[in-house]
Each structure stands twice: as structure tokens, then as C-alpha cells.
Enzyme design. Structure first.
Site, short mmCIF file in Angstrom:
data_model
loop_
_atom_site.label_atom_id
_atom_site.label_comp_id
_atom_site.label_asym_id
_atom_site.label_seq_id
_atom_site.Cartn_x
_atom_site.Cartn_y
_atom_site.Cartn_z
N SER A 146 30.08 59.02 58.02
CA SER A 146 29.77 59.59 56.70
C SER A 146 30.85 59.33 55.65
O SER A 146 30.87 59.97 54.60
CB SER A 146 29.52 61.11 56.79
OG SER A 146 28.44 61.38 57.66
N GLY A 189 31.07 56.49 54.05
CA GLY A 189 30.47 55.65 53.02
C GLY A 189 30.46 54.16 53.35
O GLY A 189 30.30 53.34 52.45
N LYS A 190 30.60 53.82 54.64
CA LYS A 190 30.66 52.41 55.03
C LYS A 190 29.38 51.65 54.65
O LYS A 190 29.43 50.58 54.04
CB LYS A 190 30.89 52.29 56.54
CG LYS A 190 32.18 52.88 57.05
CD LYS A 190 32.39 52.60 58.52
CE LYS A 190 31.30 53.20 59.39
NZ LYS A 190 31.28 54.68 59.34
N THR A 191 28.23 52.23 55.02
CA THR A 191 26.96 51.55 54.73
C THR A 191 26.74 51.43 53.23
O THR A 191 26.28 50.39 52.73
CB THR A 191 25.79 52.29 55.39
OG1 THR A 191 25.99 52.34 56.80
CG2 THR A 191 24.47 51.59 55.10
N GLU A 218 21.10 50.73 62.76
CA GLU A 218 21.13 52.19 62.71
C GLU A 218 20.08 52.74 61.75
O GLU A 218 19.29 53.61 62.12
CB GLU A 218 22.52 52.68 62.29
CG GLU A 218 22.67 54.19 62.32
CD GLU A 218 24.09 54.63 62.00
OE1 GLU A 218 24.54 55.60 62.60
OE2 GLU A 218 24.73 53.99 61.14
N ARG A 271 18.42 53.36 49.31
CA ARG A 271 19.85 53.40 48.98
C ARG A 271 20.20 52.31 47.97
O ARG A 271 20.98 52.52 47.04
CB ARG A 271 20.70 53.24 50.24
CG ARG A 271 20.81 54.52 51.07
CD ARG A 271 21.48 54.25 52.41
NE ARG A 271 21.87 55.49 53.04
CZ ARG A 271 23.12 55.92 53.15
NH1 ARG A 271 24.12 55.19 52.67
NH2 ARG A 271 23.40 57.07 53.74
N GLY A 288 39.41 46.64 71.67
CA GLY A 288 39.35 45.36 72.37
C GLY A 288 39.92 44.25 71.51
O GLY A 288 41.06 44.30 71.08
N ARG A 327 44.29 37.72 57.09
CA ARG A 327 44.88 36.55 57.74
C ARG A 327 45.35 35.50 56.73
O ARG A 327 46.35 34.82 56.96
CB ARG A 327 43.87 35.92 58.70
CG ARG A 327 44.49 35.03 59.77
CD ARG A 327 43.43 34.30 60.57
NE ARG A 327 42.49 35.19 61.24
CZ ARG A 327 42.70 35.74 62.43
NH1 ARG A 327 43.83 35.54 63.06
NH2 ARG A 327 41.77 36.50 62.97
#
Length: 454
Positions: A224, A226-228, A251, A260, A393, A429
């Protein structure tokens, strides 16, 4: 007499249980061999069929093993030919199980051309669909030999099982153009080759990096945060700059994403848009933004449980059709790996490596969203660091750029920084790292350039 009758009835009931001898069901081993032989003859044929076929679709075990070998070599970026396949199977101690070197050599010898590989792949896929249906039917009949307590509950399970088969074999048709989605959502409410350095659309972010071909950019944050919403804002701005954008959502549904996008693009209250309770002025904005969004080349795919191979196959198809310059995946931890059953960190690492390989192969930037673990919740300063990447990972190593999203108001409703979003470029990078500020208009799920106060 009644006992004898009962015994007879029980005996007759037992006899109707279907027992299917091997190979009485129509199979197509010739088509399976034709697919394998075509790939050995022309390795690029694997790209044509990898989106249609899975190893489990090959009904002969030896063919399943060989196809999995071809996928493994392709995923590892190794050449595919008779020598490499033979060596791989030998190293895995499976060469004899598939018929040995002679059988492998005969596969390509029996295929004159790889031109018809898609046709043979469809035949294999069709038989796999029928075989899965057959097996389910046998299970249903077997279950009906025993008392069924609740017929509706039993039927619900049967329907769900049939639906899962249908979903699996219809996945290739899940992508839909944003123009179609916007039209559908509006109606529901009322009743190139990639260019180097695609702009992010935000002035301060562009000073740090742009979307570059082959780069994998990880956008990470807590739930929640706000990534999306930020990813959708990136998609909008890239598309308005002429880029073809693919948005793979594992998702949210296409409907949720479309509303959205409409809220962010038209500055429409997202909550009222979701509920369809809009003022006349907002309705005017809906129709205006519909016209705007229909001009953009954004493809939305909301298929659940996508594997890295399926994403790569669909991305290849879109790229070949010149409809894809920038790909967004939401989110990394929901993507299925090729090999299951290992520890979770290894599975996520495999997906991360697969995304990087795809970005390099297709020469497009890939933005992948990722969840953070709870470690930041227990610190005085809750701003995330790269060590907070959940099941990290090789995510940190594979990513060319890592963005960590933080909004103070998420934790403190009385924060003096309300409306401020911090994007920490923790890794870059090929450029600078540092903090970029954006203005977040939560009402519209919209991000804008920061201008000094919010």
C-alpha cells in the site's frame, strides 16, 4: 434374496468404474516428435511454441524430458543443437530414458522443415487439453461411485476444476488493448523498435536515469505504499512519449488497473470512480480521458499465476508485432519459476534472472515491482534499504536500477510531509544514486513533479 440382489448391484456398480488401457485414448506422438525435431533443426522455432506448450502437454514421458531440456538450455542462454541436448541429457543421467543419441538424431532427420512447427504444436496442445479433460472426467466418475453428501458442493468443485483447465488453455488470449479496456470501463460506469532512453516523464527522475534497452529496474516498497500507482504513472508518461507499453498484472484485474489509469490521467477521484458515483463534472472528465487513453499504445495482461516462460513468450509476441518498447511486471514474487519445489529464495532468484535475460534478449527496459519484508517496520527510521527486499536472492544483483518507494504519511497521518513521495535510487549501475522527491495526489492515485511544497 435381498442380500444377493445387493451383492449383485454392488458388483455391477464396481464394474462400471472406467479402466483405460494405455494408448486407447487418441494421442499424437507424431506431432510431439515433429515439434521436437523442428526445434532441433531450427532452434528459433522454440520461440514460436514456448507460449503454446508446457512439458506436461507431451503425453509421452521421453518427449516431456526432451522438451524440458530444450527450455532449460534456452533459459540458460545456451545454444540448442544435437550436441548440446545430448550432453545435457547425459549430464542429467536421462539420455537412456529418452531413447539415446540415435533417437535424438532421428527426431530432426524425420522433419524436413520447421515451417509447420506451430501447426504441430497446436495439435500437441489440443491432445493435452483433451487428456486433461479425460483425466478429470475419470476422477468425476470415480467420485460418483461413492455417496455424495452435498450435490451442490460437489458440482462446485467439478465446475472449479473445469474452469482451471479452461483458464490454463486460454492464457494466450488474456492480453487486451487499453483502448478496449477504457471503452468497456466507461460503458460499465454509465449503465517500433525500442528507442534508447525512453523518458520516465518526471524531470528529476530523468536527471538520474531513463528507461534504457536491456535494463531491469526494480521498484520496491511496502504494501500500500503506492508501487502500482507509480508504475501506472510511468506507463502513462512513457506511452504519451510514443512508447508501446506492456503491463503484466499478476495481482490486480484489468478492470481495476484501467480505472486507476483513468483516475490518474483525468485527475478523477479514484474512490468515486471505483464506485461509479461521479459528479457531472467528473463524468465530463471520464469522457475526456477516454478519448485521451484510447490513443495510447498500452497492452494490459491480467492473467493469474503467469510463469516467467509465459511472460517471456507473450513479450516476444508483442515485441515481434512492434507493440512493445517498455514492459512492466506487477509483481516479481507472484511470477512462477520454471522449476518448483526448491527453497523460495532460489525460485525468486530464477525469476529475477529470467526477467534480466528477457530484457537483454528483447532489448527493452523492464520495470518489475517487488515487495519488501517487514524489517523496516521495526526500525525508528522506516525508510527502506536494499536489504529489505523480500526473498532477495539475486534481485539486487540482477537489477540495473533499484528504486525504493517511501511515503511518510503512510505511517503517520499527521506527517508534515503529507503528499510527498520519496524515491530512493539505491542502485544505478550506469548512473547516479540518490533521493528524488515526487508529489503524490492520493485522491487521484497520481504522481507529479515535486515543486518545493505539497
Amino acid at each position: 434374496m435381498q442380500q444377493n440382489t445387493a451383492k449383485a448391484m454392488h458388483k455391477n456398480t464396481a464394474q462400471v468404474t472406467p479402466i483405460t488401457p494405455p494408448y486407447t485414448w487418441p494421442v499424437d506422438f507424431e506431432a510431439e516428435q515433429a515439434v521436437l525435431g523442428a526445434i532441433l533443426l531450427q532452434p528459433s522455432a522454440l520461440q514460436e511454441v514456448s507460449g503454446l506448450l508446457k512439458p506436461g502437454y507431451f503425453l509421452r514421458k521421453s518427449h516431456r524430458i526432451i522438451f524440458q531440456c530444450l527450455l532449460d538450455l534456452d533459459m540458460a542462454g545456451k545454444p540448442i543443437d544435437l550436441v548440446t541436448v545430448t550432453a545435457y541429457l547425459h549430464d542429467q543421467q536421462m539420455l537412456d530414458r529418452v531413447g539415446g543419441p540415435v533417437f535424438l538424431a532421428n527426431l530432426s532427420d524425420q522433419v524436413g522443415s520447421a515451417a509447420n512447427v506451430a501447426h504441430y504444436a497446436q495439435r500437441v496442445r489440443d491432445k493435452a487439453l483433451l487428456d486433461k479433460t479425460r483425466k478429470l472426467a475419470l476422477k468425476i466418475i470415480d467420485a460418483l461411485q461413492r455417496p455424495v453428501a452435498k450435490a451442490e458442493k460437489f458440482y462446485d468443485r467439478v465446475e472449479a476444476a473445469i474452469f482451471r483447465i479452461g483458464q490454463e488453455f486460454r492464457k494466450s488470449n488474456t492480453a487486451a488493448h487499453l483502448a478496449t479496456l477504457v471503452q468497456e470501463e466507461t460503458e460499465t460506469l454509465t449503465k517500433n523498435n525500442s528507442s534508447p532512453g525512453i523518458s520516465t516523464g518526471f524531470l528529476d527522475v530523468d536527471q538520474m536515469f531513463t528507461w534504457s534497452p536491456g535494463d531491469v529496474v526494480v521498484l520496491a516498497g511496502r504494501t500500500s505504499m503506492g508501487k502500482t500507482s507509480l508504475a501506472l504513472n510511468f506507463a502513462l508518461r512513457a506511452a504519451r512519449n510514443g512508447a508501446g507499453v506492456g503491463f503484466f498484472s499478476l495481482e490486480m484485474t484489468a478492470s481495476q488497473l484501467t480505472r486507476r489509469l483513468m483516475a490518474a490521467a483525468g485527475q478523477i477521484n479514484a474512490e468515486r470512480l471505483r464506485e461509479g458515483k461521479l459528479s457531472q463534472a467528473e463524468w465530463t472528465s471520464v469522457h475526456r480521458v477516454r478519448t485521451d487513453l484510447e490513443q495510447l499504445n498500452i497492452i494490459v495482461d491480467d492473467a493469474e499465476a503467469r510463469s516467467i516462460l509465459e511472460i517471456r513468450s507473450e513479450a516476444r509476441r508483442l515485441r515481434a508485432a512492434q507493440k512493445l518498447d517498455f514492459l512492466i511486471v506487477d509483481y516479481l514474487q507472484l511470477v512462477k519459476p520454471v522449476h518448483r519445489g526448491r527453497n523460495r529464495e532460489e525460485e525468486v532468484s530464477e525469476v529475477s534472472r529470467g526477467l534480466k535475460a528477457m530484457a537483454k534478449e528483447l532489448k527493452i527496459p523492464v520495470l518489475v515491482l517487488a515487495q519488501l519484508n517487514r524489517n523496516c517496520e521495526y526500525r525508528t527510521d522506516r525508510r527502506p534499504v536494499m536489504a529489505d527486499l523480500r526473498e532477495s536472492g539475486s534481485i539486487e544483483n540482477d537489477a540495473d536500477i533499484v528504486l525504493l518507494l517511501y511515503r511518510d504519511e503512510y505511517y503517520d497521518s499527521g506527517s508534515q510531509n503529507k503528499g510527498l513521495a520519496e524515491v530512493n535510487i539505491a542502485k544505478n549501475r550506469n548512473g547516479r544514486t540518490g533521493l528524488v522527491k515526487l508529489t503524490y495526489l492520493e485522491e487521484f492515485l497520481r504522481f507529479e513533479d515535486y515543486v518545493g511544497s505539497v
